[in-house]
Design a protein around this motif. Structure first.
Motif, mmCIF file in Angstrom:
data_model
loop_
_atom_site.group_PDB
_atom_site.id
_atom_site.type_symbol
_atom_site.label_atom_id
_atom_site.label_comp_id
_atom_site.label_asym_id
_atom_site.label_seq_id
_atom_site.Cartn_x
_atom_site.Cartn_y
_atom_site.Cartn_z
ATOM 1 N N ARG A 55 -28.437 47.845 -38.572
ATOM 2 C CA ARG A 55 -28.974 48.646 -39.673
ATOM 3 C C ARG A 55 -28.093 48.688 -40.908
ATOM 4 O O ARG A 55 -28.541 49.156 -41.963
ATOM 5 N N HIS A 56 -26.844 48.222 -40.810
ATOM 6 C CA HIS A 56 -25.929 48.365 -41.942
ATOM 7 C C HIS A 56 -26.289 47.360 -43.032
ATOM 8 O O HIS A 56 -26.377 46.160 -42.784
ATOM 9 N N PRO A 57 -26.484 47.805 -44.279
ATOM 10 C CA PRO A 57 -26.947 46.881 -45.312
ATOM 11 C C PRO A 57 -25.931 45.824 -45.712
ATOM 12 O O PRO A 57 -26.284 44.657 -45.894
ATOM 13 N N ASP A 58 -24.675 46.199 -45.827
ATOM 14 C CA ASP A 58 -23.666 45.278 -46.349
ATOM 15 C C ASP A 58 -23.030 44.422 -45.265
ATOM 16 O O ASP A 58 -22.628 43.288 -45.517
ATOM 17 N N ALA A 59 -22.936 44.955 -44.041
ATOM 18 C CA ALA A 59 -22.223 44.256 -42.963
ATOM 19 C C ALA A 59 -23.133 44.016 -41.771
ATOM 20 O O ALA A 59 -22.701 44.099 -40.620
ATOM 21 N N SER A 60 -24.405 43.705 -42.036
ATOM 22 C CA SER A 60 -25.344 43.566 -40.929
ATOM 23 C C SER A 60 -25.078 42.309 -40.108
ATOM 24 O O SER A 60 -24.547 41.306 -40.598
ATOM 25 N N PHE A 61 -25.436 42.400 -38.829
ATOM 26 C CA PHE A 61 -25.395 41.288 -37.896
ATOM 27 C C PHE A 61 -26.777 41.148 -37.272
ATOM 28 O O PHE A 61 -27.632 42.032 -37.427
ATOM 29 N N ALA A 62 -26.995 40.054 -36.567
ATOM 30 C CA ALA A 62 -28.245 39.879 -35.829
ATOM 31 C C ALA A 62 -27.926 39.251 -34.486
ATOM 32 O O ALA A 62 -26.937 38.517 -34.339
ATOM 33 N N ALA A 63 -28.766 39.541 -33.499
ATOM 34 C CA ALA A 63 -28.548 39.007 -32.155
ATOM 35 C C ALA A 63 -29.879 38.708 -31.499
ATOM 36 O O ALA A 63 -30.905 39.327 -31.805
ATOM 37 N N LEU A 64 -29.849 37.764 -30.568
ATOM 38 C CA LEU A 64 -31.044 37.338 -29.842
ATOM 39 C C LEU A 64 -30.673 37.176 -28.375
ATOM 40 O O LEU A 64 -29.794 36.389 -28.044
ATOM 41 N N GLY A 65 -31.322 37.953 -27.518
ATOM 42 C CA GLY A 65 -31.032 37.862 -26.098
ATOM 43 C C GLY A 65 -30.972 39.240 -25.460
ATOM 44 O O GLY A 65 -31.141 40.268 -26.143
ATOM 45 N N PRO A 66 -30.714 39.307 -24.154
ATOM 46 C CA PRO A 66 -30.762 40.585 -23.433
ATOM 47 C C PRO A 66 -29.798 41.642 -23.949
ATOM 48 O O PRO A 66 -30.060 42.833 -23.815
ATOM 49 N N ALA A 67 -28.667 41.227 -24.503
ATOM 50 C CA ALA A 67 -27.672 42.195 -24.974
ATOM 51 C C ALA A 67 -27.847 42.540 -26.450
ATOM 52 O O ALA A 67 -27.000 43.237 -27.025
ATOM 53 N N ALA A 68 -28.931 42.098 -27.065
ATOM 54 C CA ALA A 68 -29.082 42.250 -28.512
ATOM 55 C C ALA A 68 -29.046 43.709 -28.946
ATOM 56 O O ALA A 68 -28.337 44.072 -29.890
ATOM 57 N N HIS A 69 -29.799 44.560 -28.287
ATOM 58 C CA HIS A 69 -29.826 45.963 -28.696
ATOM 59 C C HIS A 69 -28.488 46.648 -28.440
ATOM 60 O O HIS A 69 -28.043 47.483 -29.237
ATOM 61 N N VAL A 70 -27.857 46.319 -27.335
ATOM 62 C CA VAL A 70 -26.548 46.910 -27.034
ATOM 63 C C VAL A 70 -25.548 46.567 -28.132
ATOM 64 O O VAL A 70 -24.726 47.400 -28.526
#
Length: 292
Positions: free
Chosen positions: A127-142
């Motif tokens: 959710r961070h606008p300036d330092a956002s990351f993205a993930a794909l897979g079972p641990a993505a939400h964690v």
């Protein structure tokens, strides 16, 4: 890349199966949580581009593995817009769109892969606008959920969670100075002269666009002044990463036409914090790490 350069640098198209073979040879394995940085041009001719790379990474880590990238926000308002003329500031504040997890593009300076991964079905973006990351897979939400608004590279950030969960970092043809995880080491390090930035960006809260203040280490111009401990003309992160490799941390190998590296995230953080604290404390005239 034009055809003559391609023929000089590659022994054939870099296909999905070849990438999987090379990635496994480097040590990436099924079930891994891996943050990756990619310089596509270094790999040679990748048949299918970002889609092929992401699919090859998914093949390698399997259904139980998770991929992660650093995104940022390409069209974020500049930190210093508060120094603009008043009418310019008013116009920006009135109409600059809020950061949107779905539509705000990843920083183009990070290459094509972060934008491709964040758009992938099932991907989760922080959710961070300036330092956002993205993930794909079972641990993505964690990894991504409830990214701290302030100190977004520090404790409980996606970078901290990556290290805590035994994650890894892959530099896929990317240079050593792209090792973003070292920003987490900077956030944790107790060393003199740490630099911070305070800035404002628009986000959505309860359905309304609001301007929020954020505070972070200065990840753009540098959280520390490394000039006393890094040779002139060299990047601090590259120097730290090379020292880490010399100390026996990380693997180096060939993926496609590119030299690539695989690091254990916890090793990067531990080594980075120790390097920063010991080098900068010594340069400031201290005999030991601060706080010990």
């Amino acid at each position: 890349m034009d055809e003559p350069d391609l023929l000089k640098r590659s022994d054939g198209p870099v296909t999905r199966s070849r990438l999987v073979r090379d990635l496994r040879g480097l040590g990436l394995a099924e079930g891994d949580i891996v943050m990756f940085h990619t310089r596509m041009s270094a790999l040679g001719y990748v048949a299918g581009g970002p889609q092929t790379i992401i699919n090859a990474l998914r093949d390698t880590v399997g259904a139980t593995g998770t991929l992660m990238v650093t995104c940022g926000w390409n069209d974020a308002p500049p930190y210093d817009f508060t120094d603009w003329p008043g009418d310019w500031q008013d116009a920006l504040r009135a109409e600059h769109p809020a950061y949107d997890l779905r539509f705000s593009e990843a920083d183009h300076n990070n290459g094509r892969l972060p934008e491709a991964l964040r758009r992938w079905p099932g991907a989760v973006r922080s959710r961070h606008p300036d330092a956002s990351f993205a993930a794909l897979g079972p641990a993505a939400h964690v990894l991504m959920d409830d990214h701290p608004w302030d100190d977004p590279h520090g404790p409980d950030s996606p970078l901290a969670r990556l290290a805590a969960r035994g994650g890894r970092v892959l530099l896929l043809g990317a240079p050593l100075d792209t090792l973003t995880l070292l920003h987490h080491a900077e956030a944790l390090a107790k060393a003199p002269g740490k630099r911070f930035v305070d800035y404002q960006q628009p986000i959505t809260v309860d359905g309304e666009r609001v301007w929020r203040r954020f505070r972070d280490i200065d990840s753009e111009d540098g959280a520390f002044d490394y000039t006393p401990v890094v040779p002139k003309g060299q990047d601090a992160f590259e120097v730290i990463a090379r020292d880490m490799l010399t100390a026996g941390h990380g693997r180096q190998g060939q993926v496609g036409a590119a030299t690539s590296y695989l690091f254990e995230a916890a090793d990067v953080v531990r080594f980075g914090v120790n390097w920063i604290e010991s080098k900068l404390a010594r340069s400031a005239g201290y005999g030991q790490r601060l706080g010990t």
